[in-house]
Scaffold this motif. Structure first.
Motif, PDB file in Angstrom:
ATOM      1  N   THR A  12       0.844  -1.202   0.000  1.00 57.06           N
ATOM      2  CA  THR A  12       0.000   0.000   0.000  1.00 57.06           C
ATOM      3  C   THR A  12       0.878   1.250   0.000  1.00 57.06           C
ATOM      4  OG1 THR A  12      -1.709  -1.206   1.196  1.00 57.06           O
ATOM      5  CG2 THR A  12      -1.898   1.180   1.193  1.00 57.06           C
ATOM      6  N   LEU A  13       1.958   1.236   0.782  1.00 57.88           N
ATOM      7  CA  LEU A  13       2.844   2.417   0.807  1.00 57.88           C
ATOM      8  C   LEU A  13       3.464   2.646  -0.572  1.00 57.88           C
ATOM      9  CD1 LEU A  13       4.631   2.024   4.254  1.00 57.88           C
ATOM     10  CD2 LEU A  13       2.981   3.759   3.598  1.00 57.88           C
ATOM     11  N   SER A  14       3.821   1.561  -1.240  1.00 64.50           N
ATOM     12  CA  SER A  14       4.385   1.691  -2.581  1.00 64.50           C
ATOM     13  C   SER A  14       3.321   2.223  -3.556  1.00 64.50           C
ATOM     14  CB  SER A  14       4.912   0.326  -3.032  1.00 64.50           C
ATOM     15  OG  SER A  14       5.641   0.444  -4.207  1.00 64.50           O
ATOM     16  N   SER A  15       2.072   1.810  -3.360  1.00 67.70           N
ATOM     17  CA  SER A  15       0.981   2.323  -4.213  1.00 67.70           C
ATOM     18  C   SER A  15       0.753   3.803  -3.950  1.00 67.70           C
ATOM     19  CB  SER A  15      -0.337   1.599  -3.916  1.00 67.70           C
ATOM     20  OG  SER A  15      -0.140   0.225  -3.920  1.00 67.70           O
ATOM     21  N   LEU A  16       0.811   4.192  -2.673  1.00 68.00           N
ATOM     22  CA  LEU A  16       0.590   5.606  -2.335  1.00 68.00           C
ATOM     23  C   LEU A  16       1.721   6.474  -2.898  1.00 68.00           C
ATOM     24  CD1 LEU A  16      -0.701   5.336   1.357  1.00 68.00           C
ATOM     25  CD2 LEU A  16      -2.027   5.820  -0.700  1.00 68.00           C
ATOM     26  N   THR A  17       2.908   5.904  -3.014  1.00 66.98           N
ATOM     27  CA  THR A  17       4.032   6.649  -3.594  1.00 66.98           C
ATOM     28  C   THR A  17       3.844   6.799  -5.105  1.00 66.98           C
ATOM     29  OG1 THR A  17       5.428   5.652  -1.909  1.00 66.98           O
ATOM     30  CG2 THR A  17       6.556   6.721  -3.717  1.00 66.98           C
ATOM     31  N   ALA A  18       3.281   5.764  -5.743  1.00 67.94           N
ATOM     32  CA  ALA A  18       3.085   5.816  -7.201  1.00 67.94           C
ATOM     33  C   ALA A  18       1.915   6.731  -7.582  1.00 67.94           C
ATOM     34  CB  ALA A  18       2.816   4.407  -7.728  1.00 67.94           C
ATOM     35  N   ALA A  19       0.996   6.939  -6.630  1.00 64.56           N
ATOM     36  CA  ALA A  19      -0.260   7.630  -6.960  1.00 64.56           C
ATOM     37  C   ALA A  19      -0.064   9.117  -7.239  1.00 64.56           C
ATOM     38  CB  ALA A  19      -1.245   7.458  -5.807  1.00 64.56           C
ATOM     39  N   THR A  20      -0.912   9.634  -8.148  1.00 59.21           N
ATOM     40  CA  THR A  20      -0.971  11.091  -8.332  1.00 59.21           C
ATOM     41  C   THR A  20      -2.195  11.659  -7.613  1.00 59.21           C
ATOM     42  OG1 THR A  20      -2.231  10.837 -10.372  1.00 59.21           O
ATOM     43  CG2 THR A  20       0.160  10.973 -10.586  1.00 59.21           C
ATOM     44  N   GLY A  21      -3.076  10.768  -7.166  1.00 63.27           N
ATOM     45  CA  GLY A  21      -4.257  11.197  -6.409  1.00 63.27           C
ATOM     46  C   GLY A  21      -4.759  10.038  -5.557  1.00 63.27           C
ATOM     47  N   VAL A  22      -5.498  10.376  -4.505  1.00 58.71           N
ATOM     48  CA  VAL A  22      -5.962   9.333  -3.585  1.00 58.71           C
ATOM     49  C   VAL A  22      -7.457   9.484  -3.348  1.00 58.71           C
ATOM     50  CG1 VAL A  22      -5.755   8.458  -1.225  1.00 58.71           C
ATOM     51  CG2 VAL A  22      -3.722   9.170  -2.442  1.00 58.71           C
ATOM     52  N   LEU A  23      -8.142   8.355  -3.385  1.00 56.90           N
ATOM     53  CA  LEU A  23      -9.581   8.334  -3.132  1.00 56.90           C
ATOM     54  C   LEU A  23      -9.810   7.412  -1.933  1.00 56.90           C
ATOM     55  CD1 LEU A  23     -12.109   9.460  -4.472  1.00 56.90           C
ATOM     56  CD2 LEU A  23     -12.159   7.464  -5.951  1.00 56.90           C
ATOM     57  N   ILE A  24     -10.469   7.935  -0.903  1.00 58.06           N
ATOM     58  CA  ILE A  24     -10.661   7.144   0.318  1.00 58.06           C
ATOM     59  C   ILE A  24     -12.155   6.860   0.505  1.00 58.06           C
ATOM     60  CG2 ILE A  24     -10.300   7.130   2.832  1.00 58.06           C
ATOM     61  CD1 ILE A  24      -8.067   9.273   2.267  1.00 58.06           C
ATOM     62  N   PRO A  25     -12.609   5.647   0.150  1.00 60.05           N
ATOM     63  CA  PRO A  25     -14.026   5.340   0.324  1.00 60.05           C
ATOM     64  C   PRO A  25     -14.305   5.080   1.798  1.00 60.05           C
ATOM     65  CG  PRO A  25     -12.928   3.734  -1.129  1.00 60.05           C
ATOM     66  CD  PRO A  25     -11.880   4.523  -0.433  1.00 60.05           C
ATOM     67  N   VAL A  26     -15.390   5.670   2.299  1.00 65.58           N
ATOM     68  CA  VAL A  26     -15.714   5.464   3.708  1.00 65.58           C
ATOM     69  C   VAL A  26     -17.235   5.502   3.909  1.00 65.58           C
ATOM     70  CG1 VAL A  26     -15.107   7.905   4.132  1.00 65.58           C
ATOM     71  CG2 VAL A  26     -15.397   6.399   6.056  1.00 65.58           C
ATOM     72  N   PRO A  27     -17.812   4.438   4.484  1.00 68.80           N
ATOM     73  CA  PRO A  27     -19.241   4.472   4.779  1.00 68.80           C
ATOM     74  C   PRO A  27     -19.514   5.501   5.885  1.00 68.80           C
ATOM     75  CG  PRO A  27     -18.397   2.217   4.782  1.00 68.80           C
ATOM     76  CD  PRO A  27     -17.211   3.133   4.777  1.00 68.80           C
ATOM     77  N   ALA A  28     -20.694   6.112   5.864  1.00 66.76           N
ATOM     78  CA  ALA A  28     -21.008   7.146   6.857  1.00 66.76           C
ATOM     79  C   ALA A  28     -21.490   6.502   8.158  1.00 66.76           C
ATOM     80  CB  ALA A  28     -22.046   8.112   6.281  1.00 66.76           C
ATOM     81  N   HIS A  29     -20.636   5.686   8.741  1.00 71.12           N
ATOM     82  CA  HIS A  29     -20.940   5.049  10.025  1.00 71.12           C
ATOM     83  C   HIS A  29     -19.863   5.448  11.011  1.00 71.12           C
ATOM     84  CE1 HIS A  29     -24.169   2.413   8.791  1.00 71.12           C
ATOM     85  NE2 HIS A  29     -23.486   2.122   7.698  1.00 71.12           N
ATOM     86  N   ALA A  49      -6.515  14.451  -2.590  1.00 69.64           N
ATOM     87  CA  ALA A  49      -6.933  13.322  -1.739  1.00 69.64           C
ATOM     88  C   ALA A  49      -8.378  13.609  -1.372  1.00 69.64           C
ATOM     89  CB  ALA A  49      -6.057  13.240  -0.505  1.00 69.64           C
ATOM     90  N   LYS A  50      -9.290  12.726  -1.800  1.00 64.33           N
ATOM     91  CA  LYS A  50     -10.717  12.983  -1.578  1.00 64.33           C
ATOM     92  C   LYS A  50     -11.341  11.820  -0.820  1.00 64.33           C
ATOM     93  CE  LYS A  50     -11.258  16.580  -4.560  1.00 64.33           C
ATOM     94  NZ  LYS A  50     -11.678  17.909  -4.150  1.00 64.33           N
ATOM     95  N   PHE A  51     -12.357  12.143  -0.035  1.00 62.18           N
ATOM     96  CA  PHE A  51     -13.126  11.121   0.664  1.00 62.18           C
ATOM     97  C   PHE A  51     -14.410  10.873  -0.126  1.00 62.18           C
ATOM     98  CE2 PHE A  51     -10.479  13.327   3.583  1.00 62.18           C
ATOM     99  CZ  PHE A  51      -9.964  12.335   4.383  1.00 62.18           C
ATOM    100  N   LEU A  52     -14.806   9.619  -0.180  1.00 65.01           N
ATOM    101  CA  LEU A  52     -16.022   9.281  -0.921  1.00 65.01           C
ATOM    102  C   LEU A  52     -16.946   8.495   0.007  1.00 65.01           C
ATOM    103  CD1 LEU A  52     -17.553   8.889  -3.687  1.00 65.01           C
ATOM    104  CD2 LEU A  52     -16.314   6.728  -3.870  1.00 65.01           C
ATOM    105  N   ILE A  53     -18.134   9.024   0.260  1.00 65.41           N
ATOM    106  CA  ILE A  53     -19.076   8.287   1.114  1.00 65.41           C
ATOM    107  C   ILE A  53     -19.669   7.130   0.310  1.00 65.41           C
ATOM    108  CG2 ILE A  53     -21.295   8.393   2.312  1.00 65.41           C
ATOM    109  CD1 ILE A  53     -20.615  11.018   3.376  1.00 65.41           C
ATOM    110  N   THR A  54     -19.598   5.934   0.874  1.00 66.44           N
ATOM    111  CA  THR A  54     -20.100   4.760   0.156  1.00 66.44           C
ATOM    112  C   THR A  54     -21.251   4.114   0.938  1.00 66.44           C
ATOM    113  OG1 THR A  54     -18.364   3.458   1.213  1.00 66.44           O
ATOM    114  CG2 THR A  54     -17.919   4.219  -1.014  1.00 66.44           C
ATOM    115  N   LYS A  55     -22.000   3.271   0.243  1.00 68.06           N
ATOM    116  CA  LYS A  55     -23.124   2.520   0.817  1.00 68.06           C
ATOM    117  C   LYS A  55     -24.104   3.453   1.540  1.00 68.06           C
ATOM    118  CE  LYS A  55     -20.202  -1.488   1.713  1.00 68.06           C
ATOM    119  NZ  LYS A  55     -19.869  -2.534   2.635  1.00 68.06           N
TER     120      LYS A  55
END
Ligand SMILES: Nc1ncnc2c1ncn2[C@@H]1O[C@H](COP(=O)(O)OP(=O)(O)OP(=O)(O)O)[C@@H](O)[C@H]1O
Ligand SMILES: [Mg+2]
Length: 257
Positions: free
Chosen positions: A176-193, A226-232
């Motif tokens: 995951t750290l290697s993926s975060l280093t390769a990324a140009t943007g980050v999307l963080i899915p998170v349920p609203a719980h 880096a954006k948060f995305l509300i899921t479910k």
């Protein structure tokens, strides 16, 4: 009725012959491929569902999309059904391209899917070997070169894509750290719980401290967003609606619905 392939052909034809450049969304010279890591260490927060729906949506609009399964559970891979020529027992996963000894060229592990414009790199249990390999490599040569393994593998093929989506595992491990280093943007899915948001807070705290250490070691990540995305999300559920309002206050424009 038109097939997806025919729609794509029409799109390219109109963009070229009818001078409707806007109808072809592919990047032009000078624009970089966007590498978006979809990540959160909360299990089941819809990382894989987000990757696959976003990937299909983009491909249907004419973008060239590569989705990379970074999770040994290989849910993204399983959701593709039977892929022609793919056999995880033959080392046909991302691990073959990022291992330290004798990595294969990345193009060898890219598979076309049943949706034109949506390619995948698959995962399998062998991806867990990366964690041990990094530990051994660090003992041998020290340093943070493992962080570059994912970007080095992707660099070989990014010319062919507009967007690369990285479906991360629910953990903040070396991969995951290697993926975060390769990324140009980050999307963080998170349920609203409550518990999901609480866990995401801890994920961010841990990620921030790791990223700071890596930055100091000269291997920092460079993200455009880096954006948060509300899921479910269920609007009729009052606790969820309250949590959504709270998240909007905290994250503002960085929260996507
Ligand atoms: N918007 C949604 N509405 C209803 N169910 C959903 C939605 N998104 C995902 N799910 C379901 O929630 C479950 C977990 O989703 P998914 O596998 O995408 O999560 P994940 O974050 O990738 O999980 P993991 O942490 O195990 O990788 C799946 O059964 C999926 O079908
Ligand atoms: Mg998943």
């Amino acid at each position: 009725l038109y097939s997806v392939g025919q729609v794509l052909e029409l799109r390219m034809h109109l963009a070229e012959k009818a001078r409707k450049k806007w109808i072809n969304p592919r990047r032009v010279d000078g624009e970089d491929c966007q590498i978006i890591a979809i990540t959160n260490f909360k299990g089941g927060s819809s990382k894989t569902a987000t990757t696959i729906h976003l990937g299909h949506w983009l491909a249907l609009r004419g973008y060239r999309v590569l989705a990379v399964d970074m999770d040994p559970q290989a849910s993204l891979t399983s959701l593709q059904g039977a892929l022609p020529g793919f056999d995880y027992r033959e080392g046909d996963t991302l691990y073959s391209a990022i291992r330290f000894d004798d990595p294969v060229p990345t193009e060898k592990i890219v598979h076309q899917t049943h949706i034109i414009g949506f390619d995948v790199i698959c995962a399998g249990l062998e991806l867990t070997e990366f964690e041990t390999a990094v530990t051994l490599e660090m003992r041998k040569s020290g340093g943070t070169s493992f962080l570059l393994r994912v970007s080095q593998a992707l660099e070989q093929i990014v010319d062919r894509y507009d967007i690369v989506l990285l479906d991360c595992a629910p953990s903040l491990n070396f991969l995951t750290l290697s993926s975060l280093t390769a990324a140009t943007g980050v999307l963080i899915p998170v349920p609203a719980h409550m518990l999901d948001v609480d866990s995401t807070g801890k994920f961010l705290e841990l990620a921030a401290s790791y990223m700071q250490i890596l930055d100091e070691a000269g291997a920092g990540a460079r993200w455009d967003f880096a954006k948060f995305l509300i899921t479910k999300f269920e609007a009729n559920d009052h606790p969820q609606a309250n949590m959504q309002a709270l998240m909007r206050q905290v994250f503002g424009e960085d929260l996507l619905l």
